[in-house]
Design a protein around this motif. Sequence first.
Motif, PDB file in Angstrom:
ATOM      1  N   GLN A  17       0.828  -1.203   0.000  1.00 27.82           N
ATOM      2  CA  GLN A  17       0.000   0.000   0.000  1.00 27.82           C
ATOM      3  C   GLN A  17       0.869   1.263   0.000  1.00 27.82           C
ATOM      4  N   ASP A  21       0.653   4.251  -2.742  1.00 33.21           N
ATOM      5  CA  ASP A  21       0.486   5.653  -2.368  1.00 33.21           C
ATOM      6  C   ASP A  21       1.619   6.507  -2.930  1.00 33.21           C
ATOM      7  N   GLU A  24       1.169   7.143  -6.628  1.00 33.02           N
ATOM      8  CA  GLU A  24       0.098   8.113  -6.874  1.00 33.02           C
ATOM      9  C   GLU A  24       0.559   9.533  -6.575  1.00 33.02           C
ATOM     10  N   ALA A  47      -6.865  12.822  -0.294  1.00 33.05           N
ATOM     11  CA  ALA A  47      -7.502  11.514  -0.480  1.00 33.05           C
ATOM     12  C   ALA A  47      -6.646  10.391   0.094  1.00 33.05           C
ATOM     13  N   VAL A  48      -5.340  10.453  -0.130  1.00 28.45           N
ATOM     14  CA  VAL A  48      -4.453   9.432   0.435  1.00 28.45           C
ATOM     15  C   VAL A  48      -4.497   9.489   1.960  1.00 28.45           C
ATOM     16  N   GLU A  50      -6.925  10.634   3.880  1.00 24.45           N
ATOM     17  CA  GLU A  50      -8.215  10.146   4.380  1.00 24.45           C
ATOM     18  C   GLU A  50      -8.286   8.627   4.283  1.00 24.45           C
ATOM     19  N   ARG A  51      -7.735   8.071   3.218  1.00 15.74           N
ATOM     20  CA  ARG A  51      -7.748   6.621   3.046  1.00 15.74           C
ATOM     21  C   ARG A  51      -6.976   5.916   4.159  1.00 15.74           C
ATOM     22  N   ARG A  52      -5.890   6.529   4.604  1.00 12.10           N
ATOM     23  CA  ARG A  52      -5.037   5.864   5.584  1.00 12.10           C
ATOM     24  C   ARG A  52      -5.412   6.174   7.031  1.00 12.10           C
ATOM     25  N   GLY A  54      -8.443   7.839   7.973  1.00 13.85           N
ATOM     26  CA  GLY A  54      -9.870   7.804   8.228  1.00 13.85           C
ATOM     27  C   GLY A  54     -10.558   9.131   8.401  1.00 13.85           C
TER      28      GLY A  54
END
Length: 376
Positions: A17, A21, A24, A47-48, A50-52, A54
């Motif tokens: 992951q 990331d 990207e 976005a990255v 928030e993805r990691r 939360g």
Amino acid sequence: MTAPDTLRAGLLAAAPQMLDDLAELVGTESPSADLDALARCADVVAAVGERRIGRAPERIVVGDRPHLRWCFGDGPPRVVLIGHYDTVWPRGTIARWPFSVDGDRATGPGVVDMKGGLVVLFHALAALDDLDGVAVVINADEEIGSPTSTALIEDTARGAAGALVLEGSSAGRLKVARKGIAHYSVRVTGRASHAGNAPHRGINAGVELSHQILRIAALGDAERGTTVTPTDASAGTTSNTVPAVGRVSVDVRSFDPAELRRVDAALHALAPVLPGAAVRVEAGPARPAMPEAASAELFALAQRLSQALTGRAIVGEAVGGGSDGNLTAGVGVRTLDGLGAIGGNAHAEGEWIELSSLPERAALVSSLAGAIGRAE
């Protein structure tokens, strides 16, 4: 706090992951001067993140530059993590030099300075059991001196127990001191005239500028570690005209605040050499020194945590380059820098990182963020 072996194992499992990331982030260009590119990259960084971790960040736009901030908990932050997503690479670089991986080495524009550090930051926080008291600032203008984000960084960090800066690292060394930095523009005014018919009627700003450059360069003091460097310079408009104007940028660096004040006074006291010429000095962005005293306690903590995580000692170094760690140290916050990806060739063709450093650094940063302001 998570046991060292468990923390390392979890972050090693997250290595795929991390690579995704990184690809990207590096693939989204973000030169400091390109506001459209910065806006697009801010969306990707958000976005990255928030993805990691939360949660979406607060987006703070200053001077059309989007900075990102996360704050966890209801009280003031106990630890602040600092990063930036702008790079020195112009738009289009990724087309000729795309992100690529060869064994343990990844390369691409901005990979070490500092998109690899952003990957470390997000995964370090993802591995942290409790984010209470953690704040994150990721700015869009570090590479040009943080002119629109300085107040945001200082206000967020002020009063915290520590600041961790995710700049890249050479050979794994942490940055325990950084020189203070001051930038100046020295402008010279003369008088134009025809270089063939009436050169004697002119006042040659190029010649005056040459005198001033020699004076400026002489202000450095190697014994005190003070550098005064004339950098980009220009004079004149056409090849057959005595130059009427000239300018030179000046980069000043020192660990000693008194030296920065000495050079500032000397620059503002510059006087013209040629009769009729004029000299004007304009101060630009500046950062205070990050003294070794600002990092000593956190570096000792990092040494203990690194030993527990890896069984290896960690090394510190004092450097001439500046970062946003200068700002946090300048408001009295303990600061440790160089916690990002291990790599090299920052700001140069072939910039690279060791992919294996991402989980290792994330484990150290997670451990530090969990400990600072608590029982250290």
